[in-house]
Design a protein around this motif. Structure first.
Motif, PDB file in Angstrom:
ATOM      1  N   UNK A  26       0.823  -1.211   0.000  1.00  0.00           N
ATOM      2  CA  UNK A  26       0.000   0.000   0.000  1.00  0.00           C
ATOM      3  C   UNK A  26       0.860   1.265   0.000  1.00  0.00           C
ATOM      4  N   UNK A  27       0.381   2.293  -0.661  1.00  0.00           N
ATOM      5  CA  UNK A  27       1.056   3.587  -0.692  1.00  0.00           C
ATOM      6  C   UNK A  27       0.307   4.471   0.308  1.00  0.00           C
ATOM      7  N   UNK A  28       0.787   4.458   1.540  1.00  0.00           N
ATOM      8  CA  UNK A  28       0.064   5.118   2.622  1.00  0.00           C
ATOM      9  C   UNK A  28      -0.087   6.622   2.404  1.00  0.00           C
ATOM     10  N   UNK A  29       0.928   7.262   1.823  1.00  0.00           N
ATOM     11  CA  UNK A  29       0.826   8.695   1.573  1.00  0.00           C
ATOM     12  C   UNK A  29      -0.335   9.021   0.654  1.00  0.00           C
ATOM     13  N   UNK A  30      -0.520   8.227  -0.395  1.00  0.00           N
ATOM     14  CA  UNK A  30      -1.628   8.440  -1.331  1.00  0.00           C
ATOM     15  C   UNK A  30      -2.961   8.162  -0.641  1.00  0.00           C
ATOM     16  N   UNK A  31      -2.980   7.123   0.147  1.00  0.00           N
ATOM     17  CA  UNK A  31      -4.215   6.771   0.857  1.00  0.00           C
ATOM     18  C   UNK A  31      -4.613   7.879   1.833  1.00  0.00           C
ATOM     19  N   UNK A  32      -3.645   8.379   2.586  1.00  0.00           N
ATOM     20  CA  UNK A  32      -3.922   9.434   3.560  1.00  0.00           C
ATOM     21  C   UNK A  32      -4.332  10.727   2.855  1.00  0.00           C
ATOM     22  N   UNK A  33      -3.592  11.112   1.805  1.00  0.00           N
ATOM     23  CA  UNK A  33      -3.940  12.326   1.075  1.00  0.00           C
ATOM     24  C   UNK A  33      -5.331  12.197   0.447  1.00  0.00           C
ATOM     25  N   UNK A  34      -5.647  11.019  -0.077  1.00  0.00           N
ATOM     26  CA  UNK A  34      -6.970  10.787  -0.644  1.00  0.00           C
ATOM     27  C   UNK A  34      -8.066  10.950   0.388  1.00  0.00           C
ATOM     28  N   UNK A  35      -7.824  10.433   1.575  1.00  0.00           N
ATOM     29  CA  UNK A  35      -8.793  10.560   2.665  1.00  0.00           C
ATOM     30  C   UNK A  35      -8.944  12.015   3.084  1.00  0.00           C
ATOM     31  N   UNK A  36      -7.817  12.718   3.218  1.00  0.00           N
ATOM     32  CA  UNK A  36      -7.854  14.127   3.617  1.00  0.00           C
ATOM     33  C   UNK A  36      -8.618  14.954   2.582  1.00  0.00           C
ATOM     34  N   UNK A  37      -8.339  14.742   1.291  1.00  0.00           N
ATOM     35  CA  UNK A  37      -9.048  15.483   0.245  1.00  0.00           C
ATOM     36  C   UNK A  37     -10.551  15.203   0.278  1.00  0.00           C
ATOM     37  N   UNK A  38     -10.905  13.928   0.394  1.00  0.00           N
ATOM     38  CA  UNK A  38     -12.318  13.548   0.405  1.00  0.00           C
ATOM     39  C   UNK A  38     -13.046  14.142   1.603  1.00  0.00           C
ATOM     40  N   UNK A  39     -12.477  13.977   2.788  1.00  0.00           N
ATOM     41  CA  UNK A  39     -13.147  14.484   3.989  1.00  0.00           C
ATOM     42  C   UNK A  39     -13.159  16.012   4.021  1.00  0.00           C
ATOM     43  N   UNK A  40     -12.114  16.634   3.500  1.00  0.00           N
ATOM     44  CA  UNK A  40     -12.093  18.093   3.425  1.00  0.00           C
ATOM     45  C   UNK A  40     -13.180  18.600   2.492  1.00  0.00           C
ATOM     46  N   UNK A  41     -13.359  17.921   1.368  1.00  0.00           N
ATOM     47  CA  UNK A  41     -14.407  18.313   0.423  1.00  0.00           C
ATOM     48  C   UNK A  41     -15.782  18.195   1.081  1.00  0.00           C
TER      49      UNK A  41
END
Length: 128
Positions: A99-114
């Motif tokens: 897993x690419x944790x940085x991508x997963x975390x950034x994806x989660x942050x973007x989604x929840x921020x939106x």
């Protein structure tokens, strides 16, 4: 018409289809009909697909409401891009091996921020 939301709904639907096909192909190739049979690779694919199914609908609903509330088109595009990029990064980061944790975390942050920005904008727009 929801012109901006339609673009992002279509693109996110394509991500959802890709994630679905990854699960289907893996199931067929490994003859796993039900559940995950303890197969970690299948479980990761299933969770990436399910995670999209869990977060994309609320994001798209909020995006549509933001667009209907006559928010500036640029704001709607920014929110839509946040959701799209967030879902794509999360799916890729989550289902990659390893897993690419940085991508997963950034994806989660973007989604929840939106979701948060949309929700707050709609509440304030409704109150004032």
């Amino acid at each position: 018409m929801l012109a901006v939301t339609s673009i992002y709904a279509g693109l996110i639907a394509l991500i959802f289809i890709i994630l679905s096909l990854r699960v289907i192909r893996y199931r067929r190739g490994n003859r796993i009909s039900l559940g995950d049979a303890g197969d970690i690779s299948l479980l990761k694919r299933m969770r990436a697909h399910a995670n999209c199914a869990e977060y994309a609908p609320i994001g798209l609903l909020l995006l549509a409401l933001v667009e209907l509330s006559t928010a500036p088109v640029l704001a709607v595009h920014i929110l839509g891009a946040m959701l799209l990029i967030g879902r794509a990064l999360h799916a890729w980061g989550f289902s990659a091996s390893p897993p690419v944790m940085g991508a997963r975390v950034l994806g989660t942050v973007l989604t929840l921020s939106m979701i948060l920005l949309s929700a707050l904008g709609l509440v304030f727009h409704g109150l004032f």
